[in-house]
Motif scaffolding. Structure first.
Motif, mmCIF file in Angstrom:
data_model
loop_
_atom_site.group_PDB
_atom_site.id
_atom_site.type_symbol
_atom_site.label_atom_id
_atom_site.label_comp_id
_atom_site.label_asym_id
_atom_site.label_seq_id
_atom_site.Cartn_x
_atom_site.Cartn_y
_atom_site.Cartn_z
ATOM 1 N N ASP A 18 -1.292 2.568 4.466
ATOM 2 C CA ASP A 18 -0.075 2.727 3.674
ATOM 3 C C ASP A 18 -0.471 3.176 2.268
ATOM 4 O O ASP A 18 -1.495 2.721 1.750
ATOM 5 N N VAL A 19 0.342 4.060 1.688
ATOM 6 C CA VAL A 19 -0.006 4.546 0.347
ATOM 7 C C VAL A 19 0.122 3.456 -0.723
ATOM 8 O O VAL A 19 -0.479 3.557 -1.794
ATOM 9 N N LYS A 20 0.888 2.413 -0.396
ATOM 10 C CA LYS A 20 1.139 1.375 -1.394
ATOM 11 C C LYS A 20 -0.156 0.648 -1.773
ATOM 12 O O LYS A 20 -0.831 0.080 -0.913
ATOM 13 N N ASN A 21 -0.512 0.752 -3.026
ATOM 14 C CA ASN A 21 -1.649 0.026 -3.590
ATOM 15 C C ASN A 21 -3.015 0.525 -3.116
ATOM 16 O O ASN A 21 -3.988 -0.199 -3.193
ATOM 17 N N MET A 22 -3.108 1.749 -2.617
ATOM 18 C CA MET A 22 -4.432 2.276 -2.255
ATOM 19 C C MET A 22 -5.025 3.045 -3.442
ATOM 20 O O MET A 22 -4.306 3.418 -4.362
ATOM 21 N N PRO A 23 -6.341 3.265 -3.445
ATOM 22 C CA PRO A 23 -6.967 3.966 -4.585
ATOM 23 C C PRO A 23 -6.441 5.394 -4.712
ATOM 24 O O PRO A 23 -6.128 6.039 -3.705
ATOM 25 N N TYR A 59 -8.744 18.406 2.627
ATOM 26 C CA TYR A 59 -7.924 17.864 3.721
ATOM 27 C C TYR A 59 -6.451 18.066 3.419
ATOM 28 O O TYR A 59 -6.056 18.436 2.313
ATOM 29 N N ARG A 60 -5.655 17.768 4.414
ATOM 30 C CA ARG A 60 -4.215 17.937 4.291
ATOM 31 C C ARG A 60 -3.546 16.565 4.072
ATOM 32 O O ARG A 60 -3.794 15.634 4.844
ATOM 33 N N PHE A 61 -2.724 16.471 3.037
ATOM 34 C CA PHE A 61 -1.914 15.256 2.858
ATOM 35 C C PHE A 61 -0.830 15.294 3.933
ATOM 36 O O PHE A 61 0.261 15.847 3.719
ATOM 37 N N HIS A 62 -1.133 14.762 5.104
ATOM 38 C CA HIS A 62 -0.244 14.978 6.249
ATOM 39 C C HIS A 62 1.013 14.115 6.213
ATOM 40 O O HIS A 62 1.951 14.366 6.965
ATOM 41 N N ASN A 63 1.042 13.106 5.355
ATOM 42 C CA ASN A 63 2.202 12.208 5.322
ATOM 43 C C ASN A 63 3.194 12.577 4.220
ATOM 44 O O ASN A 63 3.928 11.717 3.739
ATOM 45 N N ILE A 64 3.156 13.828 3.806
ATOM 46 C CA ILE A 64 4.034 14.314 2.741
ATOM 47 C C ILE A 64 4.925 15.405 3.315
ATOM 48 O O ILE A 64 4.447 16.245 4.072
ATOM 49 N N ASN A 65 6.196 15.389 2.946
ATOM 50 C CA ASN A 65 7.094 16.481 3.333
ATOM 51 C C ASN A 65 7.516 17.233 2.088
ATOM 52 O O ASN A 65 7.953 16.629 1.114
ATOM 53 N N LYS A 86 -3.049 15.653 -9.878
ATOM 54 C CA LYS A 86 -3.630 15.635 -8.533
ATOM 55 C C LYS A 86 -2.703 14.953 -7.531
ATOM 56 O O LYS A 86 -3.146 14.523 -6.471
ATOM 57 N N ALA A 87 -1.426 14.862 -7.869
ATOM 58 C CA ALA A 87 -0.459 14.193 -6.995
ATOM 59 C C ALA A 87 -0.384 14.892 -5.629
ATOM 60 O O ALA A 87 -0.553 16.116 -5.533
ATOM 61 N N PRO A 88 -0.127 14.126 -4.565
ATOM 62 C CA PRO A 88 -0.174 14.706 -3.218
ATOM 63 C C PRO A 88 0.988 15.625 -2.855
ATOM 64 O O PRO A 88 0.840 16.486 -1.994
ATOM 65 N N GLY A 95 -5.703 18.098 -0.370
ATOM 66 C CA GLY A 95 -6.418 17.108 -1.157
ATOM 67 C C GLY A 95 -7.897 17.430 -1.192
ATOM 68 O O GLY A 95 -8.429 18.097 -0.288
ATOM 69 N N MET A 96 -8.570 16.935 -2.229
ATOM 70 C CA MET A 96 -10.007 17.171 -2.372
ATOM 71 C C MET A 96 -10.669 15.901 -2.892
ATOM 72 O O MET A 96 -10.263 15.383 -3.938
ATOM 73 N N SER A 97 -11.617 15.376 -2.152
ATOM 74 C CA SER A 97 -12.292 14.142 -2.561
ATOM 75 C C SER A 97 -13.794 14.282 -2.361
ATOM 76 O O SER A 97 -14.244 14.677 -1.288
ATOM 77 N N VAL A 114 -13.425 6.203 0.079
ATOM 78 C CA VAL A 114 -12.340 7.000 0.658
ATOM 79 C C VAL A 114 -10.994 6.721 -0.038
ATOM 80 O O VAL A 114 -10.622 5.577 -0.259
ATOM 81 N N ASP A 115 -10.292 7.790 -0.387
ATOM 82 C CA ASP A 115 -8.999 7.648 -1.072
ATOM 83 C C ASP A 115 -7.896 8.379 -0.319
ATOM 84 O O ASP A 115 -6.924 8.829 -0.919
ATOM 85 N N MET A 116 -8.086 8.542 1.002
ATOM 86 C CA MET A 116 -7.039 9.209 1.803
ATOM 87 C C MET A 116 -6.575 8.277 2.924
ATOM 88 O O MET A 116 -7.292 7.352 3.314
ATOM 89 N N LEU A 117 -5.365 8.564 3.436
ATOM 90 C CA LEU A 117 -4.794 7.727 4.496
ATOM 91 C C LEU A 117 -5.582 7.872 5.798
ATOM 92 O O LEU A 117 -6.191 8.921 6.061
ATOM 93 N N GLY A 119 -6.212 8.840 9.448
ATOM 94 C CA GLY A 119 -5.648 9.906 10.274
ATOM 95 C C GLY A 119 -5.458 11.230 9.540
ATOM 96 O O GLY A 119 -4.846 12.156 10.082
ATOM 97 N N THR A 120 -6.000 11.333 8.330
ATOM 98 C CA THR A 120 -5.836 12.567 7.547
ATOM 99 C C THR A 120 -6.601 13.731 8.201
ATOM 100 O O THR A 120 -7.801 13.608 8.483
ATOM 101 N N PRO A 121 -5.938 14.856 8.434
ATOM 102 C CA PRO A 121 -6.622 16.010 9.038
ATOM 103 C C PRO A 121 -7.594 16.672 8.047
ATOM 104 O O PRO A 121 -7.228 16.974 6.915
ATOM 105 N N ARG A 155 -4.372 2.789 -8.747
ATOM 106 C CA ARG A 155 -3.783 2.548 -7.429
ATOM 107 C C ARG A 155 -2.481 3.332 -7.290
ATOM 108 O O ARG A 155 -1.769 3.544 -8.264
ATOM 109 N N SER A 156 -2.167 3.723 -6.048
ATOM 110 C CA SER A 156 -0.930 4.481 -5.838
ATOM 111 C C SER A 156 0.214 3.545 -5.464
ATOM 112 O O SER A 156 0.006 2.394 -5.086
ATOM 113 N N ASP A 157 1.423 4.089 -5.581
ATOM 114 C CA ASP A 157 2.610 3.355 -5.141
ATOM 115 C C ASP A 157 3.364 4.260 -4.170
ATOM 116 O O ASP A 157 2.785 5.208 -3.640
#
Ligand SMILES: C[S@@+](CC[C@H](N)C(=O)[O-])C[C@H]1O[C@@H](n2cnc3c(N)ncnc32)[C@H](O)[C@@H]1O
Length: 162
Positions: A18-23, A59-65, A86-88, A95-97, A114-117, A119-121, A155-157
């Motif tokens: 979940d994006v909530k509270n991740m780096p 990589y692709r921020f796959h959970n963004i529309n 650098k917002a998704p 994304g680039m990490s 790691v700072d991605m969700l 299952g990130t492609p 951290r993200s929200d």
């Protein structure tokens, strides 16, 4: 311009469900481990990568529309142009990490910071080479005010969650 078709070369597995509270950046993800599952047809491309301590992942921020050209980034309260942060939620959602490369076992690359969700492609892997990738005498615009924030606060929200 013609659309560009990109085929993922693998999947990034991480503990972040979940994006909530991740780096929000690898530097704030010290000790957080994940792994890359590279599609077997790309394995030969891993030759000679083992000597590198760090790799840069695209990589692709796959959970963004969709995207927004002006956003309030994480750790901020003001609107910024998407290309100034650098917002998704951005055009093409790429994304680039730069992460630590721990080991390679067949088509599995064990990584850290790691700072991605989960299952990130994955689009590409490049070796990190300080001589080419580091810069001196840089200015950091609006981010100057964030430069002393403790890493644990990065951290993200849910602001970009669709
Ligand atoms: C601020 S972005 C920075 C990522 C990368 N280091 C960069 O600079 O391109 C990191 C944040 O994007 C979000 N995120 C990470 N992976 C994602 C994915 N696969 N889909 C959607 N959002 C994601 C999370 O909120 C994470 O904290």
């Amino acid at each position: 311009m013609e659309p560009i078709i990109i085929n993922p070369i693998g999947i990034i597995h991480t503990p972040h469900m979940d994006v909530k509270n991740m780096p929000i950046q690898p530097i704030a993800a010290e000790g957080i481990k994940g792994y890359i599952e590279l599609l077997p047809e790309y394995m030969e491309g891993l030759k000679d990568l083992e000597g590198f301590s760090h790799i840069t992942l695209l990589y692709r921020f796959h959970n963004i529309n969709g995207y927004e050209l002006v956003v309030i980034p994480f750790m901020d309260t003001e609107k910024r142009g998407i290309f100034a942060c650098k917002a998704p939620k951005r055009p093409n959602a790429i994304g680039m990490s730069t992460v630590k490369l721990i080991s390679i076992e067949g088509n599995i690359l064990h990584i850290e910071q790691v700072d991605m969700l989960d299952g990130t492609p994955l689009i590409d892997i490049k070796p990190f080479y300080p001589r080419y990738d580091n810069r001196e005498n840089v200015t950091i615009g609006w981010l100057e005010k964030n430069k002393d924030l403790p890493l644990e606060r990065l951290r993200s929200d849910e602001r970009f969650k669709d």
